[in-house]
Design a protein around this motif. Structure first.
Motif: not given
Length: 141
Positions: A1-17
């Motif tokens: 099971m993968t944990t997701v926190d504030e440091n988990t890389p998840m957004f592509a550049i377009a979404v992050a922008a």
């Protein structure tokens, strides 16, 4: 099971922008300057974490206040260092608490015969003097 926190890389550049309210090219520039360091996938595309997005918003805020990119880079560097040091302090406090719980009573102090502080081994008792002193007032004859 993968944990997701504030440091988990998840957004592509377009979404992050979009989340940061910036153009993707601005994110690329900030990456080159070292203001934000997104994780790279096997194909070398950037993946931004929520922490990266918050940092991008902070960059935009500081820039709007008139700071140049070098000043912003230095502020972010210092904030990241403070965060790292706080984390390290919490780790050391936890380790110290664990050590204290593992060895209760390791250091015991007592008062010596003349009132001084004496360190004694846990579980030992100070030898008390069992002498009896009788005092008789001096009588003149």
């Amino acid at each position: 099971m993968t944990t997701v926190d504030e440091n988990t890389p998840m957004f592509a550049i377009a979404v992050a922008a979009e989340l940061a309210g910036m153009h993707p090219q601005t994110l690329r520039q900030y990456d080159r300057l070292g203001l934000v360091s997104p994780t790279r996938t096997a194909g070398q595309s950037r993946r931004y974490s929520m922490r990266d997005v918050v940092q991008l918003r902070e960059i935009a805020r500081l820039s709007a206040e008139g700071l140049n990119l070098e000043g912003i880079r230095r502020i972010l560097e210092l904030e990241n260092e403070v965060q790292h040091l706080r984390s390290r302090v919490r780790e050391l406090e936890a380790a110290l608490a664990d050590e204290l719980l593992k060895s209760p009573g390791r250091r015991v102090f007592a008062a010596g015969a003349e009132g001084e502080v004496v360190s004694i081994k846990a579980g030992t008792r100070i030898q008390k003097s069992n002498q009896l002193v009788v005092w008789r007032p001096f009588r003149r004859s």
